[in-house]
Design a protein around this motif. Structure first.
Motif, mmCIF file in Angstrom:
data_model
loop_
_atom_site.group_PDB
_atom_site.id
_atom_site.type_symbol
_atom_site.label_atom_id
_atom_site.label_comp_id
_atom_site.label_asym_id
_atom_site.label_seq_id
_atom_site.Cartn_x
_atom_site.Cartn_y
_atom_site.Cartn_z
ATOM 1 N N GLY A 85 0.839 -1.206 0.000
ATOM 2 C CA GLY A 85 0.000 0.000 0.000
ATOM 3 C C GLY A 85 0.869 1.249 0.000
ATOM 4 O O GLY A 85 0.644 2.196 -0.756
ATOM 5 N N THR A 86 1.909 1.245 0.818
ATOM 6 C CA THR A 86 2.815 2.400 0.904
ATOM 7 C C THR A 86 3.505 2.638 -0.437
ATOM 8 O O THR A 86 3.573 3.775 -0.924
ATOM 9 C CB THR A 86 3.872 2.159 2.014
ATOM 10 N N CYS A 87 4.001 1.564 -1.049
ATOM 11 C CA CYS A 87 4.722 1.713 -2.324
ATOM 12 C C CYS A 87 3.794 2.243 -3.422
ATOM 13 O O CYS A 87 4.248 2.924 -4.341
ATOM 14 C CB CYS A 87 5.344 0.394 -2.753
ATOM 15 N N GLY A 88 2.509 1.969 -3.292
ATOM 16 C CA GLY A 88 1.554 2.511 -4.268
ATOM 17 C C GLY A 88 1.528 4.030 -4.242
ATOM 18 O O GLY A 88 1.144 4.673 -5.216
ATOM 19 N N HIS A 89 1.937 4.616 -3.122
ATOM 20 C CA HIS A 89 1.938 6.079 -2.998
ATOM 21 C C HIS A 89 3.266 6.676 -3.453
ATOM 22 O O HIS A 89 3.402 7.904 -3.494
ATOM 23 C CB HIS A 89 1.627 6.485 -1.544
ATOM 24 N N ALA A 90 4.263 5.842 -3.731
ATOM 25 C CA ALA A 90 5.552 6.304 -4.263
ATOM 26 C C ALA A 90 6.075 5.158 -5.130
ATOM 27 O O ALA A 90 6.906 4.357 -4.703
ATOM 28 C CB ALA A 90 6.528 6.604 -3.129
ATOM 29 N N PRO A 91 5.533 5.049 -6.348
ATOM 30 C CA PRO A 91 5.789 3.853 -7.161
ATOM 31 C C PRO A 91 7.268 3.540 -7.436
ATOM 32 O O PRO A 91 7.602 2.403 -7.740
ATOM 33 C CB PRO A 91 5.027 4.141 -8.459
ATOM 34 N N GLU A 92 8.154 4.554 -7.305
ATOM 35 C CA GLU A 92 9.573 4.268 -7.554
ATOM 36 C C GLU A 92 10.285 3.795 -6.273
ATOM 37 O O GLU A 92 11.498 3.580 -6.281
ATOM 38 C CB GLU A 92 10.314 5.520 -8.053
ATOM 39 N N ALA A 93 9.571 3.669 -5.184
ATOM 40 C CA ALA A 93 10.198 3.333 -3.889
ATOM 41 C C ALA A 93 10.907 1.977 -3.953
ATOM 42 O O ALA A 93 10.483 1.077 -4.684
ATOM 43 C CB ALA A 93 9.149 3.315 -2.787
ATOM 44 N N VAL A 94 11.968 1.872 -3.163
ATOM 45 C CA VAL A 94 12.713 0.610 -3.087
ATOM 46 C C VAL A 94 12.434 0.016 -1.703
ATOM 47 O O VAL A 94 12.562 0.706 -0.695
ATOM 48 C CB VAL A 94 14.235 0.865 -3.214
ATOM 49 N N VAL A 95 12.073 -1.270 -1.674
ATOM 50 C CA VAL A 95 11.799 -1.923 -0.385
ATOM 51 C C VAL A 95 13.045 -2.700 0.027
ATOM 52 O O VAL A 95 13.572 -3.497 -0.754
ATOM 53 C CB VAL A 95 10.592 -2.893 -0.495
ATOM 54 N N VAL A 96 13.514 -2.473 1.240
ATOM 55 C CA VAL A 96 14.624 -3.282 1.741
ATOM 56 C C VAL A 96 14.216 -3.887 3.090
ATOM 57 O O VAL A 96 13.608 -3.220 3.920
ATOM 58 C CB VAL A 96 15.954 -2.486 1.890
ATOM 59 N N GLY A 97 14.569 -5.160 3.267
ATOM 60 C CA GLY A 97 14.192 -5.852 4.498
ATOM 61 C C GLY A 97 15.291 -5.781 5.543
ATOM 62 O O GLY A 97 15.051 -6.021 6.724
ATOM 63 N N SER A 98 16.512 -5.456 5.097
ATOM 64 C CA SER A 98 17.644 -5.402 6.024
ATOM 65 C C SER A 98 18.777 -4.614 5.376
ATOM 66 O O SER A 98 18.720 -4.329 4.171
ATOM 67 C CB SER A 98 18.138 -6.820 6.330
ATOM 68 N N ALA A 99 19.814 -4.328 6.162
ATOM 69 C CA ALA A 99 20.958 -3.573 5.635
ATOM 70 C C ALA A 99 21.636 -4.334 4.488
ATOM 71 O O ALA A 99 22.203 -3.730 3.587
ATOM 72 C CB ALA A 99 21.946 -3.297 6.766
ATOM 73 N N GLU A 100 21.547 -5.668 4.521
ATOM 74 C CA GLU A 100 22.181 -6.471 3.456
ATOM 75 C C GLU A 100 21.560 -6.164 2.098
ATOM 76 O O GLU A 100 22.179 -6.366 1.060
ATOM 77 C CB GLU A 100 22.019 -7.981 3.729
ATOM 78 N N GLU A 101 20.328 -5.694 2.101
ATOM 79 C CA GLU A 101 19.639 -5.448 0.821
ATOM 80 C C GLU A 101 19.866 -4.035 0.289
ATOM 81 O O GLU A 101 19.237 -3.640 -0.698
ATOM 82 C CB GLU A 101 18.140 -5.725 0.989
ATOM 83 N N LEU A 102 20.752 -3.278 0.919
ATOM 84 C CA LEU A 102 20.973 -1.899 0.469
ATOM 85 C C LEU A 102 21.573 -1.812 -0.930
ATOM 86 O O LEU A 102 21.526 -0.761 -1.564
ATOM 87 C CB LEU A 102 21.858 -1.143 1.474
ATOM 88 N N VAL A 103 22.102 -2.917 -1.436
ATOM 89 C CA VAL A 103 22.625 -2.933 -2.818
ATOM 90 C C VAL A 103 21.507 -2.604 -3.813
ATOM 91 O O VAL A 103 21.775 -2.195 -4.939
ATOM 92 C CB VAL A 103 23.243 -4.313 -3.179
ATOM 93 N N LEU A 104 20.259 -2.803 -3.376
ATOM 94 C CA LEU A 104 19.115 -2.531 -4.263
ATOM 95 C C LEU A 104 18.856 -1.039 -4.445
ATOM 96 O O LEU A 104 18.139 -0.627 -5.351
ATOM 97 C CB LEU A 104 17.833 -3.174 -3.678
#
Ligand code: SF4
Length: 279
Positions: free
Chosen positions: A129-148
């Motif tokens: 729902g949140t990403c729908g309000h900023a479609p370019e947003a990047v979701v990260v689950g942890s610091a390890e995923e910051l490469v995204l």
């Protein structure tokens, strides 16, 4: 035997509000009423809503034409809202105001040119729902995923409301030095951590812990884990009828807690059942 309910237990503000809205809409609506997905992860509540005519649909297009559609506390994307309006449904928004605040924050960040980072669980309805309000947003689950996260001058960070604050800290510290401007809005809601802390305190004193909530409710399962680590005799129950007398044998203190989707009447029913079984 002493029966103690944790100081913070059961339905949080957002869930309580959504339930109240659902009951009011069910009483006042003249036509069919649907929720988009189950209103909360609590089978007893979903059943009782169904008895009062409120049923869940997966998509706005599955709703009966002309029906009222209740949006859940987790919130939805603007695209889903638009589809509901297009289908001619009357929408009632039960999105928790704390989740709304996240939506407004990411919209503003995106408008102001920040690369938006949402720290949370990919695929979770609130995060979607949140990403729908900023479609370019990047979701990260942890610091390890910051490469995204792409290289950017300005990065804006928000969190899923139920995120552990430790994860937000790790992600933010991983972002320091990767951009010229880092803006962090701490959108974590205290309801989850308050319930875990109160449950942990009680579980460390109790002989038996009863954790009430739907088996499909992640926050209830997490509460049960917190309690099991401190009290061996921890039981996760969906309703009072599951409690067995043998569980309470020789217990001096029975502690009770409940997930954020468990209404007060279910907590009272468990207290009453424990009193009956120990009489
Ligand atoms: S946990 Fe917090 S943000 Fe989520 S519904 Fe409850 S009050 Fe709202």
């Amino acid at each position: 035997m002493q029966i103690v309910v944790a100081q913070k237990a059961g339905a949080c503000f957002g869930v309580g509000r959504a339930l109240e809205l659902a009951r009011r809409v069910a009483a006042e609506a003249t036509g069919p009423v649907h929720t988009l997905g189950p209103l909360i992860h609590n089978p007893a509540v979903v059943d009782s809503l169904a008895k009062s005519g409120v049923t869940a649909v997966e998509q706005p297009e599955d709703a009966t034409p002309g029906a009222t559609l209740l949006m859940r506390a987790h919130g939805v994307t603007p695209e889903v809202e638009a589809r509901a309006a297009e289908a001619g449904l009357t929408c009632v928004d039960a999105t928790c105001p704390y989740v709304k605040k996240v939506h407004v924050t990411v919209e503003r960040m995106a408008r102001e040119g920040y690369v938006v980072v949402v720290v949370g669980e990919k695929g979770h309805p609130e995060v979607e729902g949140t990403c729908g309000h900023a479609p370019e947003a990047v979701v990260v689950g942890s610091a390890e995923e910051l490469v995204l996260v792409p290289k950017a001058k300005k990065i804006g960070v928000v969190a899923q409301t139920t995120l552990e604050r430790r994860v937000l800290r790790e992600v933010v510290s991983g972002l320091i030095g990767r951009c010229e401007e880092l803006r962090v809005v701490d959108t974590i809601c205290e309801a989850t951590s308050e319930r875990q802390q109160a449950a942990a305190e009680l579980a460390s004193k109790a002989d038996v812990m009863l954790v009430i909530g739907g088996r499909g409710s992640a926050n209830t399962r997490h509460l049960a884990d917190v309690c099991s680590g401190r009290c061996e005799r921890t039981h996760h129950v969906e309703d009072a009828s599951e409690i067995e007398q043998v569980w309470l044998a020789d217990a001096e203190l029975v502690g009770i807690t409940a997930g954020a989707s468990t209404p007060a009447d279910q907590i009272e029913a468990v207290c009453a059942r424990v009193r009956d079984l120990s009489a």
